[in-house]
Enzyme design. Structure first.
Site, PDB file in Angstrom:
ATOM      1  N   SER A 204      41.194  14.562  70.917  1.00 40.28           N
ATOM      2  CA  SER A 204      42.108  14.763  70.313  1.00 40.28           C
ATOM      3  C   SER A 204      41.921  13.772  68.857  1.00 40.28           C
ATOM      4  O   SER A 204      42.227  14.131  67.938  1.00 40.28           O
ATOM      5  CB  SER A 204      43.458  13.402  71.126  1.00 40.28           C
ATOM      6  OG  SER A 204      42.938  12.465  71.197  1.00 40.28           O
ATOM      7  N   HIS A 232      45.499  17.861  75.365  1.00 41.18           N
ATOM      8  CA  HIS A 232      45.773  18.765  74.114  1.00 41.18           C
ATOM      9  C   HIS A 232      45.519  20.658  73.788  1.00 41.18           C
ATOM     10  O   HIS A 232      45.640  20.957  72.836  1.00 41.18           O
ATOM     11  CB  HIS A 232      45.173  18.255  73.158  1.00 41.18           C
ATOM     12  CG  HIS A 232      45.689  16.515  72.673  1.00 41.18           C
ATOM     13  ND1 HIS A 232      46.361  16.294  71.956  1.00 41.18           N
ATOM     14  CD2 HIS A 232      45.179  15.660  72.934  1.00 41.18           C
ATOM     15  CE1 HIS A 232      46.397  14.931  71.873  1.00 41.18           C
ATOM     16  NE2 HIS A 232      46.216  14.164  72.597  1.00 41.18           N
ATOM     17  N   LYS A 263      53.679  16.172  76.536  1.00 37.87           N
ATOM     18  CA  LYS A 263      53.166  16.671  74.845  1.00 37.87           C
ATOM     19  C   LYS A 263      54.281  17.430  74.492  1.00 37.87           C
ATOM     20  O   LYS A 263      55.235  17.858  74.508  1.00 37.87           O
ATOM     21  CB  LYS A 263      51.405  16.709  74.801  1.00 37.87           C
ATOM     22  CG  LYS A 263      50.986  15.099  74.884  1.00 37.87           C
ATOM     23  CD  LYS A 263      49.217  14.842  74.987  1.00 37.87           C
ATOM     24  CE  LYS A 263      48.495  13.984  74.334  1.00 37.87           C
ATOM     25  NZ  LYS A 263      48.888  13.039  75.851  1.00 37.87           N
TER      26      LYS A 263
END
Length: 417
Positions: A204, A232, A263
């Site tokens: 990340s 991610h 996310k």
């Protein structure tokens, strides 16, 4: 201050007196360390947002809307009206929360539905939900690994993977970042019963990608398992958003996937482990964060359900974020900036100096662009950067506006010519 208030300050909940001397010592120790953090230019102040999370937000002290380029809101779904309305519907039907862990009275039909849809999305047998992916990572290694086993972790893995591995009793090995030769040497020398390779799919802070296909090859060669944290990547990376294993053409060959709902998948909260049914059943019996944490509230489950339906039906948002990423990276590189990572929406603009990164972010904010400078200890000393994150919801005009601001600030601070 009233006499009663003074008593409260001096007494703990159990009626015992706090030690004034010990508390003074604590304040002095922490105050000195905080001063050192500020002197080093690495103190992280929190900007307060006064709007919903979006590509355009407002912050405390100003009603002017600014462009947000630092959220994990990769698909732009954090304030999607359809998702918000569905969440409101399930909130009214199922209530605010369950006041329970899953195995007592904290499992509703919607929790099972979400677990099934996540498994379907990843092509796995079953899924277990957690309050966060940090909890999922904290709950897996200790549960499944014994002193007879061995775990091999990339040195730049996320803190949650590192902390999770620390909790287990397996033999712990750390291989150099994305260094397959180092990993193979350690696998060859290991006498572990179970061998588990643990890696982030996408790292990340740098936006670079695990060499997953080659890791899978090594796992097959040395009879090891592969664990990937896809926080991610899930929902937006790979051709249809199935993450790093899709990007690297090894769909279905990773043994265990941990990821997040917090996310790209709506931005609310929640995490999960997906994989073999026996693993998921075992985690329900042994994983401490699952056993001892409240279940996800219905409104959060609703977000996950709606997003999963959207992703199972279409890859349009995934393709849009990839196009936006290419636009930003190409223009910034042409302007003379060093952009770390690979073709990923995490676009670290490398600056080196911590104070420069902080100053750069402040200057960007005056131009209506919200980005954050990252420095030690979040990243290594001397590798401070502005981490830009691209969303499917960004328009081409907004991306171009950010690029223009970067060029203007970059020239004024002598970062580019």
């Amino acid at each position: 201050m009233s006499a009663f208030s003074k008593i409260l300050l001096l007494r703990g909940a159990g009626g015992r007196h706090y030690s004034a001397a010990a508390q003074t010592q604590l304040r002095e120790i922490l105050g000195t360390q905080l001063a050192g953090i500020k002197d080093a230019g690495t103190f992280k102040a929190e900007r307060i947002i006064t709007s919903s999370q979006s590509t355009q937000i407002t912050v405390q002290g100003s009603e002017k809307r600014i462009l947000n380029f630092c959220a994990n809101n990769y698909l732009g779904l954090a304030n999607n009206p359809e998702i918000v309305e569905y969440s409101r519907t399930l909130l009214e039907k199922y209530g605010a929360g369950l006041s329970s862990v899953r195995f007592i009275c904290g499992t509703q039909d919607i929790h099972k539905q979400l677990e099934q849809k996540i498994a379907q999305f990843h092509g796995r047998e079953d899924t277990i939900l957690y309050a966060s992916c940090f909890d999922a990572n904290a709950g897996i290694f200790e549960a499944i690994l014994t002193p007879e086993d061995a775990v091999f972790s990339d040195e730049l893995n996320h803190a949650s993977i590192i902390d999770g591995i620390r909790l287990c009793k397996a033999k712990k090995q750390r291989y150099k970042h994305r260094d397959l030769a180092d990993l193979e040497r350690q696998l060859r020398e290991s006498d572990g019963r179970l061998k588990l390779i643990a890696t982030d799919g996408v790292f990340s802070m740098d936006g670079n990608i695990a060499p997953l296909a080659r890791i899978v090859e090594l796992a097959k060669k040395y009879d090891a398992l592969v664990f990937v944290d896809e926080c991610h990547a899930t929902g937006f990376f790979g051709a249809t958003g199935r993450g790093t294993e899709e990007y690297d053409n090894v769909m279905g060959e990773v043994d265990i996937i941990n990821s997040t709902l917090g996310k790209a998948l709506g931005g609310a909260s929640g995490g999960y482990t997906t994989g073999p049914s026996e693993l998921i059943s075992f985690l329900r019996q042994k994983s401490r964060p699952y056993l001892f944490s409240n279940t996800l509230p219905p409104a959060v489950v609703a977000v996950g359900l709606k997003v999963m339906d959207m992703l199972l039906a279409s890859s349009e948002l995934t393709q849009r974020v990839q196009s936006n990423t290419q636009r930003f990276r190409t223009a910034m590189t042409k302007a003379g900036f060093t952009i770390a990572g690979e073709n990923h929406p995490i676009c670290p603009v490398m600056l080196g100096d911590a104070r420069l990164a902080s100053k750069f972010a402040d200057e960007m904010l005056t131009r209506g662009i919200y980005v954050i400078g990252f420095s030690y200890p979040v990243v290594p000393q001397g590798k401070a950067r502005i981490r830009v994150q691209i969303s499917a919801a960004h328009t081409e005009a907004e991306i171009d506006q950010a690029i223009g601001a970067f060029i203007e600030v970059g020239r004024s601070l002598k970062v580019i010519q």
